[in-house]
Scaffold this motif. Sequence first.
Motif, PDB file in Angstrom:
ATOM      1  N   GLN A   1      -8.526   4.917  -1.040  1.00 35.70           N
ATOM      2  CA  GLN A   1      -9.485   5.359   0.089  1.00 35.70           C
ATOM      3  C   GLN A   1      -9.107   6.311   0.959  1.00 35.70           C
TER       4      GLN A   1
ATOM      5  N   GLU B   1      -7.351   0.156  -5.523  1.00 32.69           N
ATOM      6  CA  GLU B   1      -8.187   1.150  -4.975  1.00 32.69           C
ATOM      7  C   GLU B   1      -7.629   2.116  -3.879  1.00 32.69           C
TER       8      GLU B   1
ATOM      9  N   TRP C   1       0.980  -1.324  -0.024  1.00 32.61           N
ATOM     10  CA  TRP C   1      -0.126  -0.101   0.036  1.00 32.61           C
ATOM     11  C   TRP C   1       0.850   1.458  -0.036  1.00 32.61           C
TER      12      TRP C   1
ATOM     13  N   LEU D   1      -8.957  -2.950   1.150  1.00 37.34           N
ATOM     14  CA  LEU D   1      -8.855  -2.263  -0.498  1.00 37.34           C
ATOM     15  C   LEU D   1      -8.771  -3.054  -1.483  1.00 37.34           C
TER      16      LEU D   1
END
Length: 177
Positions: free
Chosen positions: A137, A135, A70, A131
């Motif tokens: 967020q 994606e 991430w 996620l």
Amino acid sequence: MTGTRRTVILLALGVCCSTGLAWASVPLYRLFCQATGLNGTTGRGLRAPGAVDGKITIAFDTNVSPQLKWKFKPEAESETIDIGARDMAFFTATNTSNKTVTGTATFNVMPAQAGIYFKKIQCFCFTQQTLKPGETQRMPVIFYVDPAILKDPDARDIQTITLSYTFYPVDSGKTPS
């Protein structure tokens, strides 16, 4: 009752008490840290008491475990807020992997003595975040700094509190408790 029987019963009772204490130690430690702000652990608040005469800067620090693919960052590096007033900051997380991943965030504040005065009303760190591949967020945290910080001789001169988050994967077995 014989001495041997009494010794066996006392030993069994000791083992049961020790096992129960070991099992309860992590949740009890968390509660203790939240109540005292130990090691920069923040507390939870229901609502901000209202602004008082004083400002403080909140800096934001973000980290991601190497096992979690991430990108995670604050929308602003820092902000200066009114002590006692409710405030909100936003962070964004993007899953850069090709699979759905669930993460959980740990948090603390520095300096550590500010932890007892930094109160979160709502935070993405209270729940796991999932996620999908690619994606992004946007995640808010609603917080305030308790005006009692101004009366604490060890904390009243603090000008900047750094709120730090680290995201870990939930499924890796490496999530800290």
